[in-house]
Motif scaffolding. Structure first.
Motif, PDB file in Angstrom:
ATOM      1  N   ARG A 138     -19.218  -6.765  12.931  1.00  0.00           N
ATOM      2  CA  ARG A 138     -17.964  -6.441  12.576  1.00  0.00           C
ATOM      3  C   ARG A 138     -17.250  -5.427  11.648  1.00  0.00           C
ATOM      4  NH1 ARG A 138     -14.051 -11.672  13.712  1.00  0.00           N
ATOM      5  NH2 ARG A 138     -14.678 -12.141  11.541  1.00  0.00           N
ATOM      6  N   THR A 139     -17.381  -6.034  10.328  1.00  0.00           N
ATOM      7  CA  THR A 139     -17.286  -5.083   9.213  1.00  0.00           C
ATOM      8  C   THR A 139     -17.625  -3.653   9.283  1.00  0.00           C
ATOM      9  OG1 THR A 139     -17.405  -7.275   7.906  1.00  0.00           O
ATOM     10  CG2 THR A 139     -17.544  -5.101   6.697  1.00  0.00           C
ATOM     11  N   ARG A 175     -20.328 -11.086  11.746  1.00  0.00           N
ATOM     12  CA  ARG A 175     -19.402 -10.613  10.776  1.00  0.00           C
ATOM     13  C   ARG A 175     -19.602  -9.327  10.152  1.00  0.00           C
ATOM     14  NH1 ARG A 175     -17.846 -16.534  10.038  1.00  0.00           N
ATOM     15  NH2 ARG A 175     -19.594 -16.836   8.516  1.00  0.00           N
ATOM     16  N   ARG A 176     -21.092  -9.214   9.679  1.00  0.00           N
ATOM     17  CA  ARG A 176     -21.459  -8.107   9.261  1.00  0.00           C
ATOM     18  C   ARG A 176     -21.294  -6.724  10.197  1.00  0.00           C
ATOM     19  NH1 ARG A 176     -27.815  -8.198   6.944  1.00  0.00           N
ATOM     20  NH2 ARG A 176     -26.693  -9.663   5.778  1.00  0.00           N
TER      21      ARG A 176
END
Length: 112
Positions: free
Chosen positions: A27-28, A24-25
């Motif tokens: 992707r962010t 998720r990091r």
């Protein structure tokens, strides 16, 4: 002093969560996800849904909506034919098998 004793399942849950958080990091930060990152995010979404008391169908929906096809590196969608995961629901443990979790992809003839 208390020692945290984890079952093998709890250890696996922490591994999935850690991998999903890292993904998720990425992707962010605008990076597209690789194969293990994609699977981790999908599994984490289904496990979180189950933990919150969701139904079997809602867990499937959570897995399907966790990652969009445009968020993964080229070729990853084709590599992930299915994701299998055991989740603990209110009525007991259930196996979820997500087939084509990122969608079947474009038709090779029409490209759509």
């Amino acid at each position: 002093m208390h020692h945290m004793r984890l079952t093998p399942w709890e250890e696996e849950r922490i591994l999935i969560f850690s991998a999903a958080e890292l993904a998720r990091r990425h992707r962010t930060a605008g990076l597209r996800l690789n194969h293990p990152e994609t699977v981790a995010v999908i599994c984490d979404a289904m496990l979180e849904a189950a933990r919150a008391g969701a139904s079997y169908e809602a867990c499937i929906a959570a897995g399907r909506s966790a990652v969009r096809p445009d968020e993964v590196l080229d070729g990853v969608r084709e590599l992930i034919g299915e994701v299998r995961l055991e989740v603990l629901l209110e009525d007991g443990s259930r196996l979820i098998v997500l087939v084509d979790p990122l969608g079947p992809g474009p038709d090779p003839v029409t490209g759509r």
